[in-house]
Design an enzyme around this catalytic site. Structure first.
Site, PDB file in Angstrom:
ATOM      1  N   CYS A  38       0.810  -1.219   0.000  1.00 46.62           N
ATOM      2  CA  CYS A  38       0.000   0.000   0.000  1.00 46.62           C
ATOM      3  C   CYS A  38       0.847   1.274   0.000  1.00 46.62           C
ATOM      4  O   CYS A  38       0.546   2.236  -0.724  1.00 46.62           O
ATOM      5  CB  CYS A  38      -0.960   0.007   1.177  1.00 46.62           C
ATOM      6  SG  CYS A  38      -0.212  -0.475   2.737  1.00 46.62           S
TER       7      CYS A  38
ATOM      8  N   HIS B 292      -3.139   6.364   4.185  1.00 47.26           N
ATOM      9  CA  HIS B 292      -1.741   6.542   4.576  1.00 47.26           C
ATOM     10  C   HIS B 292      -1.278   7.953   4.227  1.00 47.26           C
ATOM     11  O   HIS B 292      -1.555   8.454   3.123  1.00 47.26           O
ATOM     12  CB  HIS B 292      -0.846   5.544   3.834  1.00 47.26           C
ATOM     13  CG  HIS B 292      -0.976   4.135   4.316  1.00 47.26           C
ATOM     14  ND1 HIS B 292      -1.779   3.751   5.366  1.00 47.26           N
ATOM     15  CD2 HIS B 292      -0.362   2.986   3.909  1.00 47.26           C
ATOM     16  CE1 HIS B 292      -1.663   2.447   5.570  1.00 47.26           C
ATOM     17  NE2 HIS B 292      -0.815   1.957   4.701  1.00 47.26           N
TER      18      HIS B 292
END
Lengths: 349, 349, 349, 349
Positions: free
Chosen positions: B149, B242
């Protein structure tokens, strides 16, 4: 030896609450008065304060009648020293009033931090800077400043690194605690399940304050150090304790074990003098991958140590470390108190 | 054109739930089967899954009987393609079983990501890498991987920066969301009022996967790009999204306005082909100091855009930016789906 | 049928943002103006607002120049209806100004809620109360109020329970979301790793507003219902969605399965009329022990349904249930809009 | 007087960590051994434990080699007493092994809590119940249990209320802390921006354990008290400290000031005996509307006091209060230790 009589300005805020707590039973200082904004003035301290820090309320001061910090005439006690935790917007003007009355001021607020004759103190890092006070003559009393919280924490490991290896550049990313914004400085809705990528003025302060603090005292002035600084400061949903990810490009080449040894063995003047607020280990070096963590490490050394972990030398040859320090203790009230202790012990007050 | 029949492995996990949600009504793909662990096998999907993602449960699949992902014999439907959201520890072996039966696999799990004949796809960044499939012959079907990710998010702005200015070094500090650890990957007591300074294996992955993704396809292989990487990956109390603070030392000198223009104007093959999951703007550039924020920006472009803010050129001449991307969409299920769409449209499946 | 022209007062706050979002593309209403405080007046909406709700910013209104809500002369557009999301401290006076100019007001603010000639509307619960408007003659236009958020959520299941079994007493404990305090209403440091056992005035409002809403319209007035109320309202670290633990002592004896059936089958006038904002199921009854949860259930029915779980008859013979409803949708902007839709469809405006 | 030698079972868990911390320097007890699961056995304590509680790690025990709690043969030290913080699933069987070897057990685990000959102790509430031990003869040593955390906190104010006014019914809604589920008991993704409306088995335990604890010792047995109980137990994003909203229907009518006086003046046997872990004030009564709060009040009396606020008599004549107590101290390790101190001082061990 008689205790010095001290007062706190901004006594109802979070830094002020820490001052009251730390001064409840101090060997050098007797807290005799608590000042705050006009709104609080005239009330008893226990009525005026919304006690929120994770320490018991100091009952000893419960019935102190709060004076109006902005008006020194309302301070009825004789005091030798003022600890100022005033908001930066008003601190400059108010602190001057006390100086002009001959009362020394140790202040956590930003105005005057960069003035050439004002020591910007983080005692383990630059205890010799107090010598500036011999040349500080514009007021009838002495003014000493503490750096902003982020810089106070960061300069702790930078000191021994710079002394040993020299510093060319640093890159720092911070994850700062909510309390750094003050009790009313951040709305709850803004930060739950979130982080904020920016803290106003902080990146500039980190740069210029570091340069001064890490500079060298020489003949009545501070020779600032020069190195490149890249700083990104963010706010995360943590109550207390700033985390900083630090990359340091040194002048000399480094070995990771030597770096750790240099950090572990760092002691300074406050430790030599056994000052009451000085932590035994200014730097606590952790070997576990998952440390430091703000909740677990912020109170190391009663909040006065900086915990260092994840120390590595990167493939680019820079030192990498993650550090945690308590923003209200090492970064504010604690460092002010340690500074005053040093002044006291070294005969400046 | 008939829809392809697809199944999802790891359908009860968070990435699996996103797959189910994204495939509820897809123009190219018909989701016909859901596989999960032995424990879930035999139950109806609505009974087996603890639905937790912020999207309505897809009623359409409620009564699908979950098959045992580890045993392809239990998959009773004909399928053309498998989306794998299996845990990395078991993914390698299981995915091979499907490949050997002639079923193509687009996978989010880490095994095989660095194999020379396996495309590691982030479509806007390296759509040409799919050509590797022409040379991938060891199984009876095709295997395509997606990056972790953090790398998926980071390589999005790196692509146009590299193309325009070249890249010498990057320094990245991440603040990663809880969901990146999987639903059961992080204890609540560990993260409230806290952050964790370390994520296992992540810093290594960021480095090696970036090198491959940003590399150039040439005659049946990927020529990896080389640049220095410093990475520190941390976990913060944010549910999804994130955040990454990125410093980039470019080969050519940069101007901040040009950098912003380069980022803003970035479009790629998925946008040209109008793939269903492709965001209109792969990069959303914000000018406000207080953006991006994970809670406010993670769903930009339906979770497929990366939001870029605080773009500056530092005093050391590096580009600084803060970026936010959805770790389960751009960073997992979304990027897998986009990859499959590209494969479909380009005739690979 | 032409759309009605509407404006929003308090358009920069959280409830105001929801109004703007909900009105971006509404079949009955055309949002033509946005009013806010003097500080915002004259700015474009996109500059004045700090957009924070979890919905995309409505670009359509970006360039609207905000008018000074307190001064109707600054509203240059013709409008038929005002939605007021003003702070309660100033709402009363300002809303009167618009009424006196002949502009109808549907308001979420507390002043006038208990006036006998003002309908206090939660449409599924008391749609007949709109008839009060035929007797409301003191202003040149009509004023309709919505209840506070906690009461709006709570009266939803109370309606069918009361109709079926009668109500003698209720005991309610709430865990209310941060957004209920407004964007700037709660400091972050106060609520992380914490909860607050008190919300000012809320317990009183729950009592008196429920009595009125659940009352019966009869000959130009509302006959308030009477039952005993015990309420304890608390604030928890949840962004949106109020949770309420409700005990109800009914007049008739109850069976748990009948109670669930009564709740599940509840439909009312907004559903009959298929109003655009009316949820298909005003009450969503969940059988799982671990539901409702605010994060998972607050958006049920686009935030207009109330989710009910843990329905039991206690050993004391009272009905126990845990309910979750969105405090800014069912509890504020959504209920205002639904009310206006009802007024429109029933010919009151 | 020589100290008793004690060991802790379940020493690596959160309750176990609190035991180790509380026993670091105890006037009656010498901690000589630490037992945990097979996985930890053989490691040094500092290696086996993931230290997470907000107290410094007790260096004194760092090098203790952990024994296998399930196998008493691996316990090489002589011990007089075992503190058990074992998981309930395994506690029953294991604790019996120690009893059969003649080692007394004070346990926090649920098995045996309701056995007629086993005292279920919350010392301030039911110190006389220790007399059961004179009749407990089935094992070679004595077994004493502590209640679940919620009940331990709740029975503290119920004791003086029952003694003074009698109790007919209680209705309690809890907001319980994360640590109540154990370190690994709750996933982070489940609770951020959320709460859970249900805790397995907790509502039943609250009822049956309260009845026993508040019962009367009479001729070798406990006469359970009877009153109606309605309980709803929820989990909120708070680290430590359970909050409970309590309604009490008393037999006699009540006056709010008398109720407060009764609570404030409550002292019991542990205070008379000045037991080391006994708080000076078992109940701390706060008058401020916004107290108690778990973060601010959980450590009252070193975590052994219960803080009571918002005391009112409702319109239905019931007492309403909000209480906070530390679930791992008053609710687990602290109450076990206080019980052992009472046993020691009263001559039971």
């Amino acid at each position: 030896m008689d205790k010095l009589r001290v007062a706190v300005l901004g006594a109802t805020g979070m830094a002020g609450q820490w001052f009251a707590s730390l001064l409840e039973d101090h060997p050098y200082f007797e807290l005799v008065a608590l000042g705050a904004s006009k709104r609080s003035a005239g009330k008893k301290y226990f009525e005026a304060v919304h006690w929120i820090i994770p320490r018991p309320f100091p009952q000893k001061f419960a019935d102190y009648v709060v004076f109006d910090a902005a008006d020194p005439d309302t301070l009825k006690e004789e005091v030798d020293l003022i600890f100022s935790a005033l908001p930066s917007e008003v601190a400059g003007e108010i602190e001057l009033k006390y100086l002009k009355r001959g009362i020394n001021v140790v202040s956590n607020a930003s105005p005057f931090r960069l003035e050439p004759d004002v020591p910007l103190m983080n005692p383990e890092v630059n205890w010799e800077h107090l010598q500036l006070l011999k040349h500080q003559e514009r007021w009838g009393a002495k003014l000493v400043k503490n750096p902003n919280c982020t810089t106070a924490v960061m300069t702790m490991p930078l000191r021994p690194i710079m002394d040993e290896f020299g510093i060319d550049e640093i890159t720092v990313t911070t994850m700062q605690a909510i309390s750094g914004a003050g009790f009313a400085g951040l709305n709850a809705y803004a930060i739950v399940d979130n982080l904020l990528p920016y803290i106003a003025k902080e990146e500039y302060k980190v740069k210029v304050e570091s340069m001064k603090i890490l500079g060298k005292y020489k003949e009545g002035r501070i020779e600032e150090v020069k190195f490149g600084v890249e700083a990104t400061t963010t706010r995360v949903p943590v109550l207390d304790g700033h985390t900083e990810v630090l990359y340091i490009k040194t002048k000399k080449s480094v070995d990771v074990d030597v770096v750790k040894d240099v950090l572990k063995s760092f002691k300074s003047r406050p430790q030599e003098l056994s000052l009451p607020t000085a932590p035994e280990n200014p730097l606590v070096v952790r070997e576990e991958n998952d440390r430091p963590q703000p909740r677990l490490d912020r109170m190391a050394g009663n909040g006065m140590s900086v915990t260092v972990g994840r120390v590595e030398v990167t493939e680019l040859g820079r030192i990498r470390m993650v550090i945690v320090g308590h923003n209200l203790l090492r970064g504010a009230s604690g460092v002010s108190l340690l500074t005053a202790e040093l002044m006291y012990k070294e005969g400046y007050i």
